[in-house]
Design a protein around this motif. Structure first.
Motif, PDB file in Angstrom:
ATOM      1  N   UNK A  27       0.871  -1.294   0.049  1.00  0.00           N
ATOM      2  CA  UNK A  27       0.093  -0.138   0.017  1.00  0.00           C
ATOM      3  C   UNK A  27       0.861   1.205   0.136  1.00  0.00           C
ATOM      4  N   UNK A  28       2.122   1.163   0.763  1.00  0.00           N
ATOM      5  CA  UNK A  28       3.060   2.222   0.881  1.00  0.00           C
ATOM      6  C   UNK A  28       3.519   2.739  -0.810  1.00  0.00           C
ATOM      7  N   UNK A  29       3.940   1.720  -1.307  1.00  0.00           N
ATOM      8  CA  UNK A  29       4.386   1.840  -2.509  1.00  0.00           C
ATOM      9  C   UNK A  29       3.445   2.108  -3.772  1.00  0.00           C
ATOM     10  N   UNK A  30       2.150   1.689  -3.511  1.00  0.00           N
ATOM     11  CA  UNK A  30       1.155   1.971  -4.543  1.00  0.00           C
ATOM     12  C   UNK A  30       0.950   3.593  -4.300  1.00  0.00           C
ATOM     13  N   UNK A  31       0.946   4.084  -3.017  1.00  0.00           N
ATOM     14  CA  UNK A  31       0.446   5.479  -2.767  1.00  0.00           C
ATOM     15  C   UNK A  31       1.504   6.480  -2.823  1.00  0.00           C
ATOM     16  N   UNK A  32       2.703   6.084  -2.771  1.00  0.00           N
ATOM     17  CA  UNK A  32       3.951   7.128  -2.864  1.00  0.00           C
ATOM     18  C   UNK A  32       4.124   8.043  -4.310  1.00  0.00           C
ATOM     19  N   UNK A  33       4.490   9.325  -4.108  1.00  0.00           N
ATOM     20  CA  UNK A  33       4.464   9.929  -5.072  1.00  0.00           C
ATOM     21  C   UNK A  33       5.799   9.680  -6.046  1.00  0.00           C
ATOM     22  N   UNK A  34       6.790   8.993  -5.552  1.00  0.00           N
ATOM     23  CA  UNK A  34       7.981   8.594  -5.749  1.00  0.00           C
ATOM     24  C   UNK A  34       8.497   7.658  -5.037  1.00  0.00           C
ATOM     25  N   UNK A  35       9.306   6.356  -5.881  1.00  0.00           N
ATOM     26  CA  UNK A  35       9.872   5.408  -5.381  1.00  0.00           C
ATOM     27  C   UNK A  35      11.224   5.415  -5.642  1.00  0.00           C
ATOM     28  N   UNK A  36      12.037   5.592  -4.684  1.00  0.00           N
ATOM     29  CA  UNK A  36      13.584   5.621  -4.688  1.00  0.00           C
ATOM     30  C   UNK A  36      14.186   4.340  -4.626  1.00  0.00           C
ATOM     31  N   UNK A  37      14.881   3.877  -5.438  1.00  0.00           N
ATOM     32  CA  UNK A  37      15.469   2.601  -5.633  1.00  0.00           C
ATOM     33  C   UNK A  37      17.085   2.485  -5.977  1.00  0.00           C
ATOM     34  N   UNK A  38      17.632   1.752  -5.859  1.00  0.00           N
ATOM     35  CA  UNK A  38      19.150   1.707  -5.980  1.00  0.00           C
ATOM     36  C   UNK A  38      19.300   1.749  -7.568  1.00  0.00           C
ATOM     37  N   UNK A  39      18.664   0.888  -8.326  1.00  0.00           N
ATOM     38  CA  UNK A  39      18.862   0.833  -9.799  1.00  0.00           C
ATOM     39  C   UNK A  39      17.339   0.998 -10.409  1.00  0.00           C
ATOM     40  N   UNK A  40      17.132   1.748 -11.205  1.00  0.00           N
ATOM     41  CA  UNK A  40      15.848   1.741 -12.130  1.00  0.00           C
ATOM     42  C   UNK A  40      15.249   0.319 -12.647  1.00  0.00           C
ATOM     43  N   UNK A  41      16.300  -0.331 -13.099  1.00  0.00           N
ATOM     44  CA  UNK A  41      15.604  -1.674 -13.666  1.00  0.00           C
ATOM     45  C   UNK A  41      15.139  -2.565 -12.442  1.00  0.00           C
ATOM     46  N   UNK A  53       2.649   0.334 -10.440  1.00  0.00           N
ATOM     47  CA  UNK A  53       3.430   1.152 -11.506  1.00  0.00           C
ATOM     48  C   UNK A  53       3.381   2.501 -10.592  1.00  0.00           C
ATOM     49  N   UNK A  54       4.383   3.410 -10.929  1.00  0.00           N
ATOM     50  CA  UNK A  54       4.805   4.598 -10.498  1.00  0.00           C
ATOM     51  C   UNK A  54       5.845   5.227 -10.769  1.00  0.00           C
ATOM     52  N   UNK A  55       6.141   6.433 -10.296  1.00  0.00           N
ATOM     53  CA  UNK A  55       7.582   7.185 -10.693  1.00  0.00           C
ATOM     54  C   UNK A  55       8.727   6.895  -9.950  1.00  0.00           C
ATOM     55  N   UNK A  56       9.618   6.561 -10.577  1.00  0.00           N
ATOM     56  CA  UNK A  56      10.934   5.777  -9.824  1.00  0.00           C
ATOM     57  C   UNK A  56      12.131   6.998 -10.284  1.00  0.00           C
ATOM     58  N   UNK A  57      12.997   7.004  -9.308  1.00  0.00           N
ATOM     59  CA  UNK A  57      14.284   7.654  -9.302  1.00  0.00           C
ATOM     60  C   UNK A  57      15.206   6.615  -8.441  1.00  0.00           C
ATOM     61  N   UNK A  58      16.634   6.942  -9.029  1.00  0.00           N
ATOM     62  CA  UNK A  58      17.693   6.234  -8.431  1.00  0.00           C
ATOM     63  C   UNK A  58      18.489   6.848  -7.424  1.00  0.00           C
ATOM     64  N   UNK A  59      18.820   6.208  -6.589  1.00  0.00           N
ATOM     65  CA  UNK A  59      19.743   6.578  -5.374  1.00  0.00           C
ATOM     66  C   UNK A  59      20.666   5.668  -5.118  1.00  0.00           C
ATOM     67  N   UNK A  60      22.003   5.702  -5.332  1.00  0.00           N
ATOM     68  CA  UNK A  60      22.910   4.624  -4.990  1.00  0.00           C
ATOM     69  C   UNK A  60      24.481   5.344  -4.815  1.00  0.00           C
ATOM     70  N   UNK A  61      25.365   4.437  -4.704  1.00  0.00           N
ATOM     71  CA  UNK A  61      26.737   4.887  -4.136  1.00  0.00           C
ATOM     72  C   UNK A  61      27.209   5.827  -5.229  1.00  0.00           C
ATOM     73  N   UNK A  62      26.822   6.027  -6.232  1.00  0.00           N
ATOM     74  CA  UNK A  62      27.274   6.847  -7.236  1.00  0.00           C
ATOM     75  C   UNK A  62      26.809   8.281  -7.370  1.00  0.00           C
ATOM     76  N   UNK A  63      25.524   8.434  -6.712  1.00  0.00           N
ATOM     77  CA  UNK A  63      24.944   9.867  -7.197  1.00  0.00           C
ATOM     78  C   UNK A  63      24.348  10.266  -5.705  1.00  0.00           C
TER      79      UNK A  63
END
Length: 228
Positions: A27-41, A53-63
């Motif tokens: 339910x949290x992933x469904x409702x989130x405005x943005x899902x932040x993950x290590x790699x988009x894939x 489904x939802x908007x994704x952005x990456x956050x990892x050791x490089x950025x």
């Protein structure tokens, strides 16, 4: 401007068995405005697995530094963010701490959606004392530094919990055996929650010999009984 900053949810996801996702995580992933993950894939794969489904952005050791600043601005704008790792509970040897700190400084709400963790799963099946334990994280990749780290842990009286890369198991067990000794009780928990789950209990000597005879490649957690 919004009345208040948004919320950062730190969402645990399965470490192997897809059925281990919680209803609250979904339910949290469904409702989130943005899902932040290590790699988009990997994030896309996670959402697709559960029909989301939802908007994704990456956050990892490089950025991590620049992305954390961008995501803090999203929180200040009142948006809801869900932070996930590739598997398990975020921030345990995964990126995200900079974002959590920035979220607190921005006055955002930060809350956890608990779930799977390879560390806790390994501890509860190990049979080793877990009233106190020392999570020592990933050992250094280079052999000399790794051996120094193991030497520093040798006298630890609490149960020791270690992670390492799948392809380094034989090398790590060899160094543990040589420095801590063959008779120290230990457990190696492999591919937890998956059909091929294995939990090897014995001594460092017997476990190292078993993996020498039957080499293993996969995710694992090493647990070592504390020194007497």
């Amino acid at each position: 401007m919004p009345d208040a900053p948004g919320t950062l949810f730190i969402v645990s996801t399965p470490i192997g068995n897809a059925d281990d996702i919680s209803a609250r995580a979904l339910s949290t992933l469904r409702a989130a405005d943005l899902v932040v993950c290590e790699e988009i894939a990997n994030g896309e794969r996670l959402l697709k697995r559960y029909g989301l489904s939802g908007e994704l952005t990456d956050l990892n050791e490089h950025n991590e530094r620049e992305r954390s600043a961008e995501l803090t601005a999203e929180l200040k704008a009142g948006r809801t963010l869900a932070l996930v790792s590739d598997a398990g509970t975020p921030l345990l040897h995964d990126p995200g701490r900079a974002l959590v700190e920035a979220a607190w400084r921005a006055g955002a709400r930060v809350t956890a959606v608990p779930g799977a963790s390879s560390l806790l799963a390994a501890l509860v099946v190990s049979g080793l004392p877990m009233d106190q334990f020392r999570y020592a994280g990933m050992l250094p990749a280079k052999r000399e530094a790794r051996r120094e780290a193991i030497q520093a842990l040798a006298g630890e009286r609490m149960t020791i919990v270690l992670l390492d890369a799948p392809y380094r198991l034989a090398a790590v067990l060899g160094d543990l055996l040589e420095i801590i000794g063959a008779v120290r009780p230990a457990v190696v928990a492999c591919n937890l929650t998956m059909p091929g789950e294995q939990v090897m209990r014995g001594t460092l000597g017997s476990i190292a010999e078993q993996f020498r005879r039957q080499p293993f490649k996969g995710e694992y957690v090493i647990l070592i009984a504390g020194a007497k």
